[in-house]
Scaffold this motif. Sequence first.
Motif, PDB file in Angstrom:
ATOM      1  N   TYR A 216      32.335 -31.329  17.542  1.00 39.67           N
ATOM      2  CA  TYR A 216      31.709 -31.914  16.359  1.00 39.67           C
ATOM      3  C   TYR A 216      32.719 -32.281  15.256  1.00 39.67           C
ATOM      4  O   TYR A 216      32.620 -33.343  14.647  1.00 39.67           O
ATOM      5  N   GLU A 217      33.709 -31.405  15.011  1.00 37.72           N
ATOM      6  CA  GLU A 217      34.707 -31.687  13.964  1.00 37.72           C
ATOM      7  C   GLU A 217      35.434 -33.001  14.277  1.00 37.72           C
ATOM      8  O   GLU A 217      35.762 -33.784  13.379  1.00 37.72           O
ATOM      9  N   SER A 218      35.672 -33.247  15.564  1.00 35.91           N
ATOM     10  CA  SER A 218      36.369 -34.470  15.977  1.00 35.91           C
ATOM     11  C   SER A 218      35.460 -35.688  15.867  1.00 35.91           C
ATOM     12  O   SER A 218      35.934 -36.799  15.601  1.00 35.91           O
ATOM     13  N   GLN A 219      34.145 -35.491  16.058  1.00 31.32           N
ATOM     14  CA  GLN A 219      33.183 -36.587  15.847  1.00 31.32           C
ATOM     15  C   GLN A 219      33.292 -37.090  14.401  1.00 31.32           C
ATOM     16  O   GLN A 219      33.292 -38.297  14.153  1.00 31.32           O
ATOM     17  N   LEU A 220      33.401 -36.139  13.458  1.00 34.10           N
ATOM     18  CA  LEU A 220      33.467 -36.508  12.032  1.00 34.10           C
ATOM     19  C   LEU A 220      34.728 -37.317  11.734  1.00 34.10           C
ATOM     20  O   LEU A 220      34.682 -38.309  11.002  1.00 34.10           O
ATOM     21  N   LYS A 221      35.851 -36.923  12.343  1.00 29.58           N
ATOM     22  CA  LYS A 221      37.109 -37.675  12.153  1.00 29.58           C
ATOM     23  C   LYS A 221      37.012 -39.059  12.788  1.00 29.58           C
ATOM     24  O   LYS A 221      37.482 -40.048  12.222  1.00 29.58           O
ATOM     25  N   ALA A 222      36.382 -39.123  13.969  1.00 32.49           N
ATOM     26  CA  ALA A 222      36.229 -40.407  14.672  1.00 32.49           C
ATOM     27  C   ALA A 222      35.370 -41.375  13.856  1.00 32.49           C
ATOM     28  O   ALA A 222      35.638 -42.570  13.807  1.00 32.49           O
ATOM     29  N   LYS A 223      34.345 -40.841  13.184  1.00 30.48           N
ATOM     30  CA  LYS A 223      33.455 -41.703  12.393  1.00 30.48           C
ATOM     31  C   LYS A 223      34.180 -42.264  11.163  1.00 30.48           C
ATOM     32  O   LYS A 223      33.982 -43.423  10.804  1.00 30.48           O
ATOM     33  N   ARG A 224      35.018 -41.452  10.559  1.00 34.28           N
ATOM     34  CA  ARG A 224      35.833 -41.961   9.442  1.00 34.28           C
ATOM     35  C   ARG A 224      36.738 -43.092   9.950  1.00 34.28           C
ATOM     36  O   ARG A 224      36.924 -44.119   9.293  1.00 34.28           O
ATOM     37  N   ASP A 225      37.275 -42.890  11.156  1.00 36.99           N
ATOM     38  CA  ASP A 225      38.169 -43.889  11.741  1.00 36.99           C
ATOM     39  C   ASP A 225      37.427 -45.189  12.075  1.00 36.99           C
ATOM     40  O   ASP A 225      37.984 -46.283  11.943  1.00 36.99           O
ATOM     41  N   ILE A 226      36.147 -45.090  12.472  1.00 39.48           N
ATOM     42  CA  ILE A 226      35.326 -46.277  12.755  1.00 39.48           C
ATOM     43  C   ILE A 226      35.177 -47.117  11.476  1.00 39.48           C
ATOM     44  O   ILE A 226      35.275 -48.345  11.507  1.00 39.48           O
ATOM     45  N   VAL A 227      34.979 -46.430  10.342  1.00 38.64           N
ATOM     46  CA  VAL A 227      34.871 -47.127   9.044  1.00 38.64           C
ATOM     47  C   VAL A 227      36.207 -47.798   8.703  1.00 38.64           C
ATOM     48  O   VAL A 227      36.254 -48.965   8.298  1.00 38.64           O
ATOM     49  N   LEU A 228      37.296 -47.066   8.907  1.00 41.89           N
ATOM     50  CA  LEU A 228      38.636 -47.599   8.626  1.00 41.89           C
ATOM     51  C   LEU A 228      38.918 -48.855   9.450  1.00 41.89           C
ATOM     52  O   LEU A 228      39.379 -49.872   8.919  1.00 41.89           O
ATOM     53  N   GLN A 229      38.596 -48.786  10.770  1.00 43.87           N
ATOM     54  CA  GLN A 229      38.809 -49.946  11.652  1.00 43.87           C
ATOM     55  C   GLN A 229      38.059 -51.178  11.148  1.00 43.87           C
ATOM     56  O   GLN A 229      38.596 -52.291  11.135  1.00 43.87           O
ATOM     57  N   ALA A 230      36.802 -50.981  10.733  1.00 44.45           N
ATOM     58  CA  ALA A 230      35.966 -52.101  10.266  1.00 44.45           C
ATOM     59  C   ALA A 230      36.584 -52.759   9.031  1.00 44.45           C
ATOM     60  O   ALA A 230      36.643 -53.986   8.933  1.00 44.45           O
ATOM     61  N   PHE A 231      37.077 -51.924   8.092  1.00 42.42           N
ATOM     62  CA  PHE A 231      37.658 -52.469   6.857  1.00 42.42           C
ATOM     63  C   PHE A 231      39.018 -53.114   7.106  1.00 42.42           C
ATOM     64  O   PHE A 231      39.350 -54.119   6.484  1.00 42.42           O
TER      65      PHE A 231
ATOM     66  N   GLY B  89      44.131 -51.489   4.357  1.00 42.84           N
ATOM     67  CA  GLY B  89      44.491 -50.410   5.265  1.00 42.84           C
ATOM     68  C   GLY B  89      44.190 -49.049   4.668  1.00 42.84           C
ATOM     69  O   GLY B  89      43.612 -48.937   3.587  1.00 42.84           O
ATOM     70  N   GLU B  90      44.602 -48.020   5.363  1.00 37.50           N
ATOM     71  CA  GLU B  90      44.296 -46.637   4.934  1.00 37.50           C
ATOM     72  C   GLU B  90      44.893 -46.322   3.558  1.00 37.50           C
ATOM     73  O   GLU B  90      44.299 -45.600   2.771  1.00 37.50           O
ATOM     74  N   LYS B  91      46.069 -46.887   3.261  1.00 33.76           N
ATOM     75  CA  LYS B  91      46.720 -46.590   1.973  1.00 33.76           C
ATOM     76  C   LYS B  91      45.946 -47.173   0.806  1.00 33.76           C
ATOM     77  O   LYS B  91      45.858 -46.587  -0.269  1.00 33.76           O
ATOM     78  N   GLU B  92      45.355 -48.375   1.007  1.00 31.84           N
ATOM     79  CA  GLU B  92      44.650 -49.049  -0.103  1.00 31.84           C
ATOM     80  C   GLU B  92      43.192 -48.613  -0.239  1.00 31.84           C
ATOM     81  O   GLU B  92      42.597 -48.749  -1.301  1.00 31.84           O
ATOM     82  N   LEU B  93      42.620 -48.109   0.835  1.00 35.15           N
ATOM     83  CA  LEU B  93      41.182 -47.789   0.819  1.00 35.15           C
ATOM     84  C   LEU B  93      40.905 -46.388   0.268  1.00 35.15           C
ATOM     85  O   LEU B  93      41.518 -45.417   0.720  1.00 35.15           O
ATOM     86  N   PRO B  94      39.950 -46.261  -0.669  1.00 33.03           N
ATOM     87  CA  PRO B  94      39.582 -44.932  -1.169  1.00 33.03           C
ATOM     88  C   PRO B  94      38.570 -44.270  -0.218  1.00 33.03           C
ATOM     89  O   PRO B  94      37.443 -43.954  -0.586  1.00 33.03           O
ATOM     90  N   LEU B  95      39.006 -44.093   1.062  1.00 29.14           N
ATOM     91  CA  LEU B  95      38.125 -43.602   2.121  1.00 29.14           C
ATOM     92  C   LEU B  95      38.190 -42.075   2.226  1.00 29.14           C
ATOM     93  O   LEU B  95      39.265 -41.504   2.435  1.00 29.14           O
ATOM     94  N   GLN B  96      37.025 -41.436   2.069  1.00 30.79           N
ATOM     95  CA  GLN B  96      36.935 -39.971   2.055  1.00 30.79           C
ATOM     96  C   GLN B  96      36.661 -39.416   3.455  1.00 30.79           C
ATOM     97  O   GLN B  96      36.218 -40.145   4.336  1.00 30.79           O
ATOM     98  N   PRO B  97      36.877 -38.095   3.670  1.00 31.94           N
ATOM     99  CA  PRO B  97      36.472 -37.476   4.948  1.00 31.94           C
ATOM    100  C   PRO B  97      34.942 -37.524   5.101  1.00 31.94           C
ATOM    101  O   PRO B  97      34.212 -37.502   4.116  1.00 31.94           O
ATOM    102  N   THR B  98      34.461 -37.596   6.339  1.00 29.90           N
ATOM    103  CA  THR B  98      33.022 -37.677   6.616  1.00 29.90           C
ATOM    104  C   THR B  98      32.317 -36.374   6.248  1.00 29.90           C
ATOM    105  O   THR B  98      32.794 -35.291   6.591  1.00 29.90           O
ATOM    106  N   ILE B  99      31.184 -36.489   5.550  1.00 31.71           N
ATOM    107  CA  ILE B  99      30.369 -35.311   5.214  1.00 31.71           C
ATOM    108  C   ILE B  99      29.489 -34.988   6.423  1.00 31.71           C
ATOM    109  O   ILE B  99      28.655 -35.803   6.837  1.00 31.71           O
ATOM    110  N   GLY B 100      29.688 -33.804   7.011  1.00 29.69           N
ATOM    111  CA  GLY B 100      28.971 -33.425   8.228  1.00 29.69           C
ATOM    112  C   GLY B 100      27.847 -32.425   7.975  1.00 29.69           C
ATOM    113  O   GLY B 100      27.487 -32.142   6.831  1.00 29.69           O
TER     114      GLY B 100
END
Length: 462
Positions: A97-112, A119-130
């Motif tokens: 499950y912990e890895s699912q949360l990281k993967a979902k954050r990465d799905i958002v990052l890929q889309a943006f 990219g990751e440096k410019e985006l104010p992207l937070q960890p997924t709330i599980g």
Amino acid sequence: MSKKQSSAVKLSEGQTIPITVKRIGINGEGVGFFKKTVVFIEGALPGEEVVAQVTKVFPNRAEAKIKRIRKRSSDRIKPPCPVYDQCGGCQLQHMKYESQLKAKRDIVLQAFERHTKLGEKELPLQPTIGMEDPWGYRNKSQLQVAKQKEQVIAGLYGLNSHRLIDISECMVQHPSTNRVTQTVKKVLEDLNISIYNERKRKGIVRTIVTRVGFESGEIQIVLITTQQDIPRKQLLVEEIQKRLPEVVSIMQNVNGKKTSLIFGEKTLQLAGKEVIQETLGDLSFELSARAFFQLNPKQTVKLYDEVKDAAKLSGTERVIDAYCGVGTIGLWLAESAAEVRGMDVIKESIVNARKNAKQHGYHNMKYEVGKAEEWVPKWVKEGWKPDVIVVDPPRTGCDNILLETMIKAKPKRIVYVSCNPSTLAKDVSVLMKKGFTVEKLQPVDMFPQTSHVEVVCSLVLK
């Protein structure tokens, strides 16, 4: 063969290829590359080295299935559901499950990265709330019914097929929805009620919808039928009431069309109440059969708190709640806003929204049937200009006319709640070109064990 030539090798169906999986794709599949061709491999996890067999070839990508795992990911676990590999309702039960949360954050990052070039440096992207307990969280089930010999089954169509998989005990459903659906199946079977046959397009009962109020404990059953008349209808209702005394609402919805949509236009009250009650935080809601309501009440509270945080209300703002449903988001914001106005195309949702506002004693709320792109320009023309627009569109994202409408209305803030990172990123790209900047991106895991991820995106007008 030169290196340049080898990179252009075309894949063919049935071909077996070695692949190292790089990441999780938007549909939960593993993504890797073979000779510069992107390959989507069902069930593969990041970091795994697999031997895969190509199942489909497209001009710019290929799909494959695992034949053998050479190097397993430490995130791989045994899926607890017995029909996980057949049903297709969950895509990530084989991942910790912990890895699912990281993967979902990465799905958002890929889309943006794809649609906004941020990219990751410019985006104010937070960890997924599980979730603390990522099981039994769904308050509503919609299962197609069919007959197998004399037995009535209810379930979902299998992955990439039109075979109905009987789902007796879905692990992500609230236990009450499982139990009630099982009993209704048995009643239909015992009374020999006509069941719809999709291939022949004959029969009456096509879907069992069960909804439970997590806090109230109230249960509603909706039988979706192809016609209004059900032979032995009264006996059917009495038998459901006898076997399931906890059910407070029995409804019928008529949908005779050949369509993938569950609900038709006509809803009838068969027994009990027309609505059930549900509570989120300090607010209670009335839910009718067709009204949209978030499927995971526990995470919805976290999601709406993020919306409230993103809206940054001081008590003086005019707020628009587009795609408002039964008014849940608007009510969450009402005490901190000067006025909230919402709209939805489903009439029953607006009836519920008005009732919910009145019930909570709010007089600063106005709800209308229709589209945001129709109401917002009308209100602006009348001199009512929104400070904050909250939008929670379907998976297809915002209508182009709505995007233009929001841009013209020039709110100080837009809070975009999305269930599809790709359409969110596309729409944000349009808004950024018109002077809005992304302040925060907060993924929330509304559907553990699946590849779906909800995102609260706050945008500020420069």
